[in-house]
Motif scaffolding. Structure first.
Motif, PDB file in Angstrom:
ATOM      1  N   ASP A   1       0.848  -1.197   0.000  1.00 19.89           N
ATOM      2  CA  ASP A   1       0.000   0.000   0.000  1.00 19.89           C
ATOM      3  C   ASP A   1       0.882   1.245   0.000  1.00 19.89           C
ATOM      4  O   ASP A   1       1.330   1.718   1.045  1.00 19.89           O
ATOM      5  CB  ASP A   1      -0.901  -0.034   1.237  1.00 19.89           C
ATOM      6  N   GLY A   2       1.145   1.772  -1.189  1.00 17.53           N
ATOM      7  CA  GLY A   2       1.999   2.937  -1.298  1.00 17.53           C
ATOM      8  C   GLY A   2       1.402   4.194  -0.704  1.00 17.53           C
ATOM      9  O   GLY A   2       2.134   5.121  -0.352  1.00 17.53           O
ATOM     10  N   ASP A   3       0.074   4.254  -0.579  1.00 16.54           N
ATOM     11  CA  ASP A   3      -0.568   5.446  -0.031  1.00 16.54           C
ATOM     12  C   ASP A   3      -0.178   5.663   1.428  1.00 16.54           C
ATOM     13  O   ASP A   3       0.054   6.793   1.857  1.00 16.54           O
ATOM     14  CB  ASP A   3      -2.089   5.328  -0.161  1.00 16.54           C
ATOM     15  N   VAL A   4      -0.095   4.577   2.217  1.00 17.05           N
ATOM     16  CA  VAL A   4       0.339   4.685   3.615  1.00 17.05           C
ATOM     17  C   VAL A   4       1.761   4.155   3.792  1.00 17.05           C
ATOM     18  O   VAL A   4       2.247   4.015   4.911  1.00 17.05           O
ATOM     19  CB  VAL A   4      -0.641   3.965   4.573  1.00 17.05           C
ATOM     20  N   ALA A   5       2.418   3.831   2.671  1.00 19.55           N
ATOM     21  CA  ALA A   5       3.835   3.432   2.635  1.00 19.55           C
ATOM     22  C   ALA A   5       4.136   2.218   3.496  1.00 19.55           C
ATOM     23  O   ALA A   5       5.149   2.152   4.181  1.00 19.55           O
ATOM     24  CB  ALA A   5       4.725   4.610   3.048  1.00 19.55           C
ATOM     25  N   CYS A   6       3.244   1.222   3.450  1.00 20.88           N
ATOM     26  CA  CYS A   6       3.417   0.006   4.239  1.00 20.88           C
ATOM     27  C   CYS A   6       3.129  -1.228   3.397  1.00 20.88           C
ATOM     28  O   CYS A   6       2.364  -1.161   2.425  1.00 20.88           O
ATOM     29  CB  CYS A   6       2.455  -0.021   5.430  1.00 20.88           C
ATOM     30  N   TYR A   7       3.731  -2.341   3.796  1.00 21.39           N
ATOM     31  CA  TYR A   7       3.289  -3.643   3.305  1.00 21.39           C
ATOM     32  C   TYR A   7       2.871  -4.464   4.514  1.00 21.39           C
ATOM     33  O   TYR A   7       3.370  -4.264   5.624  1.00 21.39           O
ATOM     34  CB  TYR A   7       4.375  -4.365   2.498  1.00 21.39           C
ATOM     35  N   VAL A   8       1.934  -5.388   4.310  1.00 22.97           N
ATOM     36  CA  VAL A   8       1.495  -6.264   5.394  1.00 22.97           C
ATOM     37  C   VAL A   8       1.451  -7.692   4.889  1.00 22.97           C
ATOM     38  O   VAL A   8       1.195  -7.950   3.711  1.00 22.97           O
ATOM     39  CB  VAL A   8       0.111  -5.855   5.961  1.00 22.97           C
ATOM     40  N   LYS A   9       1.725  -8.618   5.800  1.00 27.15           N
ATOM     41  CA  LYS A   9       1.702 -10.045   5.472  1.00 27.15           C
ATOM     42  C   LYS A   9       1.353 -10.822   6.722  1.00 27.15           C
ATOM     43  O   LYS A   9       1.457 -10.302   7.840  1.00 27.15           O
ATOM     44  CB  LYS A   9       3.056 -10.494   4.934  1.00 27.15           C
ATOM     45  N   PRO A  10       0.935 -12.091   6.568  1.00 23.36           N
ATOM     46  CA  PRO A  10       0.668 -12.909   7.752  1.00 23.36           C
ATOM     47  C   PRO A  10       1.956 -13.196   8.520  1.00 23.36           C
ATOM     48  O   PRO A  10       3.016 -13.439   7.936  1.00 23.36           O
ATOM     49  CB  PRO A  10       0.087 -14.199   7.168  1.00 23.36           C
ATOM     50  N   GLY A  11       1.851 -13.158   9.836  1.00 21.73           N
ATOM     51  CA  GLY A  11       2.949 -13.563  10.699  1.00 21.73           C
ATOM     52  C   GLY A  11       2.559 -14.803  11.488  1.00 21.73           C
ATOM     53  O   GLY A  11       1.488 -15.382  11.279  1.00 21.73           O
ATOM     54  N   SER A  12       3.413 -15.211  12.383  1.00 23.08           N
ATOM     55  CA  SER A  12       3.125 -16.401  13.186  1.00 23.08           C
ATOM     56  C   SER A  12       1.957 -16.142  14.117  1.00 23.08           C
ATOM     57  O   SER A  12       1.725 -15.014  14.571  1.00 23.08           O
ATOM     58  CB  SER A  12       4.366 -16.796  13.993  1.00 23.08           C
ATOM     59  N   GLY A  13       1.206 -17.201  14.404  1.00 22.84           N
ATOM     60  CA  GLY A  13       0.093 -17.096  15.342  1.00 22.84           C
ATOM     61  C   GLY A  13      -1.027 -16.191  14.893  1.00 22.84           C
ATOM     62  O   GLY A  13      -1.742 -15.612  15.720  1.00 22.84           O
ATOM     63  N   GLY A  14      -1.198 -16.036  13.561  1.00 20.45           N
ATOM     64  CA  GLY A  14      -2.276 -15.200  13.061  1.00 20.45           C
ATOM     65  C   GLY A  14      -2.027 -13.713  13.207  1.00 20.45           C
ATOM     66  O   GLY A  14      -2.962 -12.905  13.074  1.00 20.45           O
ATOM     67  N   GLN A  15      -0.796 -13.335  13.493  1.00 17.71           N
ATOM     68  CA  GLN A  15      -0.461 -11.926  13.650  1.00 17.71           C
ATOM     69  C   GLN A  15      -0.337 -11.242  12.285  1.00 17.71           C
ATOM     70  O   GLN A  15      -0.189 -11.886  11.244  1.00 17.71           O
ATOM     71  CB  GLN A  15       0.860 -11.772  14.401  1.00 17.71           C
ATOM     72  N   LEU A  16      -0.368  -9.923  12.311  1.00 15.04           N
ATOM     73  CA  LEU A  16      -0.191  -9.098  11.133  1.00 15.04           C
ATOM     74  C   LEU A  16       1.206  -8.476  11.213  1.00 15.04           C
ATOM     75  O   LEU A  16       1.542  -7.819  12.194  1.00 15.04           O
ATOM     76  CB  LEU A  16      -1.259  -7.997  11.119  1.00 15.04           C
ATOM     77  N   MET A  17       2.032  -8.718  10.194  1.00 17.03           N
ATOM     78  CA  MET A  17       3.363  -8.120  10.155  1.00 17.03           C
ATOM     79  C   MET A  17       3.323  -6.906   9.239  1.00 17.03           C
ATOM     80  O   MET A  17       2.839  -6.993   8.098  1.00 17.03           O
ATOM     81  CB  MET A  17       4.388  -9.133   9.662  1.00 17.03           C
ATOM     82  N   ILE A  18       3.827  -5.779   9.721  1.00 18.34           N
ATOM     83  CA  ILE A  18       3.759  -4.513   8.988  1.00 18.34           C
ATOM     84  C   ILE A  18       5.170  -3.970   8.808  1.00 18.34           C
ATOM     85  O   ILE A  18       5.906  -3.773   9.778  1.00 18.34           O
ATOM     86  CB  ILE A  18       2.901  -3.472   9.746  1.00 18.34           C
ATOM     87  N   GLY A  19       5.549  -3.741   7.557  1.00 16.41           N
ATOM     88  CA  GLY A  19       6.857  -3.175   7.246  1.00 16.41           C
ATOM     89  C   GLY A  19       6.726  -1.933   6.396  1.00 16.41           C
ATOM     90  O   GLY A  19       5.632  -1.574   5.938  1.00 16.41           O
ATOM     91  N   SER A  20       7.832  -1.273   6.149  1.00 21.20           N
ATOM     92  CA  SER A  20       7.837   0.001   5.438  1.00 21.20           C
ATOM     93  C   SER A  20       8.169  -0.177   3.964  1.00 21.20           C
ATOM     94  O   SER A  20       8.978  -1.025   3.590  1.00 21.20           O
ATOM     95  CB  SER A  20       8.864   0.940   6.077  1.00 21.20           C
ATOM     96  N   LEU A  21       7.568   0.675   3.125  1.00 12.60           N
ATOM     97  CA  LEU A  21       7.923   0.761   1.714  1.00 12.60           C
ATOM     98  C   LEU A  21       8.910   1.900   1.471  1.00 12.60           C
ATOM     99  O   LEU A  21       9.053   2.387   0.344  1.00 12.60           O
ATOM    100  CB  LEU A  21       6.664   0.947   0.858  1.00 12.60           C
TER     101      LEU A  21
END
Length: 443
Positions: free
Chosen positions: A284-304
């Motif tokens: 998502d370039g609008d908020v400059a983040c990417y998201v993917k599944p993490g362990s235990g159903g968590q949401l992992m959020i990183g920067s673009l």
């Protein structure tokens, strides 16, 4: 046949030495060992994939800003789909798993690379779908499609305020997913290489790379041990710059290269999102983040890597692994898109380093010293291409060692699964900045 050595001098000879045992180093070892080379990987850390590989988001996607990068990623996708068979595993071995999820790229006003991405996808026959805002909302329940660009830091008084307009849709790529355990994937490649005779030395630091007559001759380790080889490959990840400086000669890298700090925050998603380990990956370039599944159903959020986030260069031997306010900023940026996201003031996550070039594309090349090769500058986006990089480097080495002038007549690398031949000048150490690049972790 064991490598030749002398008891008096404790010098052991190999055909090729790979400095580093991350996912790229192990893939190179596997491909060279399959070709009959006696290889040795040397790594400062205690196990394969123990360094920056272990922190990889391990996203497998097929879109890049350049045609050769896209073709390489598509080739890598096919490798991951046939992962167990490619390893020649015995059926009892624990293997990393590729999880199919699909990926959506948000269409944003400031995105200058989406046109390149779709053009290259069309050229290579990569399937994608244009999603309407309604389809995005259906697949990402609770999603707020207001625009917030350009990305800002939290000390900006307008942070979190909509800037007008709405996301006009997205592009969905079904051929995407992630690998559930990147460190295990490196270990799987290490074990596959070992089945073909590859050797590994862990807890061993290289302190010198010897050269005679502009030909590499081997390495010297901190414990005083010397290993001889006419081929040495730098695949040391964020340590690549330090390793280059150990060479008794000029490497000849013209494009900039540095270890950059990256943080990924892990947060429990709202129940309304219905997120799981098969959850959709989003860029998502609008908020400059990417998201993917993490362990235990968590949401992992990183920067673009938007312009407002300055690059932080770190010493790979001395940096803090605890999260900073940057990770909290990423979480709050994504909460603009997902308002129900609960953000802890003390979030969990990962802090590590990218071995980043100035255009965020890798260097797969020879050096100015004969026999010294480079698989560096992977810029946080080459995990998916590890097996392809292993094949590319093994064939590039054979091309150069056969007397070909790679700098004047670059090696042309024919892919196995994709009808495309890569001009490896794309990954040259001497290249100018790649203008098509996203200049971010997207490559």
């Amino acid at each position: 046949m064991p490598p030749a050595h002398s008891k008096d001098t404790e010098v052991i000879r190999f055909d090729a030495i790979i400095i580093g045992a991350g996912i790229i180093g192990c893939a190179i070892a596997c491909e060279l060992a399959r070709k009959g080379y006696k290889t040795l990987n040397v790594d400062t850390l205690p196990a394969a994939g123990y360094g920056s590989t272990s922190s990889s988001a391990a996203v497998i996607r097929t879109y890049y800003s350049t045609l050769d990068g896209t073709a390489m990623a598509l080739e890598g996708y096919h490798d991951w789909k046939s992962w167990p068979a490619d390893l020649d595993a015995d059926g009892q071995e624990e293997l990393a798993r590729f999880i199919d999820t699909g990926t959506v790229l948000m269409k944003t006003a400031g995105d200058k690379t989406l046109g390149h991405v779709l053009k290259h996808s069309d050229t290579l026959g990569i399937a994608y779908e244009h999603w309407t805002p309604a389809q995005i909302e259906e697949n990402l329940p609770g999603c707020n499609l207001e625009c917030f660009a350009p990305a800002k830091t939290m000390d900006d008084e307008t942070f979190g305020m909509p800037t007008g307009g709405k996301i006009e849709g997205g592009v969905y790529f079904p051929a995407s997913g992630y690998v559930d355990d990147p460190q295990l994937a490196a270990r799987n490649l290490k074990d596959a290489a070992a089945r073909h005779g590859a050797a590994f030395r862990f807890n061993t630091r290289v302190v010198g790379i010897k050269v005679t007559g502009n030909r590499v001759t081997g390495i010297v380790c901190e414990n005083g041990q010397t290993f001889e080889a006419g081929i040495v490959i730098n695949a040391s990840g964020p340590h690549s710059g330090k390793v280059n400086r150990l060479l008794e000669g000029e490497v000849g890298v013209r494009i900039g290269l540095r270890p950059l700090r990256q943080e990924v925050v892990q947060i429990k998603p709202p129940e309304s999102l219905g997120y799981s380990r098969e959850g959709l990956i989003v860029a998502d370039g609008d908020v400059a983040c990417y998201v993917k599944p993490g362990s235990g159903g968590q949401l992992m959020i990183g920067s673009l890597n938007p312009p407002c986030d300055p690059h932080i260069e770190e010493d790979p031997d001395d940096f803090r692994r605890d999260l900073t306010d940057r990770a909290l900023t990423y979480a709050y940026r994504y909460s603009q898109r997902l308002p129900e996201l609960g953000v802890s003031q003390h979030p969990l996550g990962i802090a590590d380093l990218y071995d980043a070039t100035d255009d965020w594309l890798p260097i797969y090349d020879r050096s100015d010293v004969n026999g010294f090769y480079l698989a560096i500058g992977t810029s946080g986006n080459q995990f998916k291409n590890a097996m392809v990089a292993g094949r590319l480097m093994s064939e590039l080495i054979e091309y150069c060692e056969s007397g070909n002038d790679h700098d004047s007549h670059p090696f042309q690398f024919a892919l196995r699964h994709v009808e495309h031949t890569i001009n490896t000048a794309t990954f040259s150490r001497k290249r100018d900045l790649t203008k098509e690049s996203s200049f971010s972790v997207l490559g």
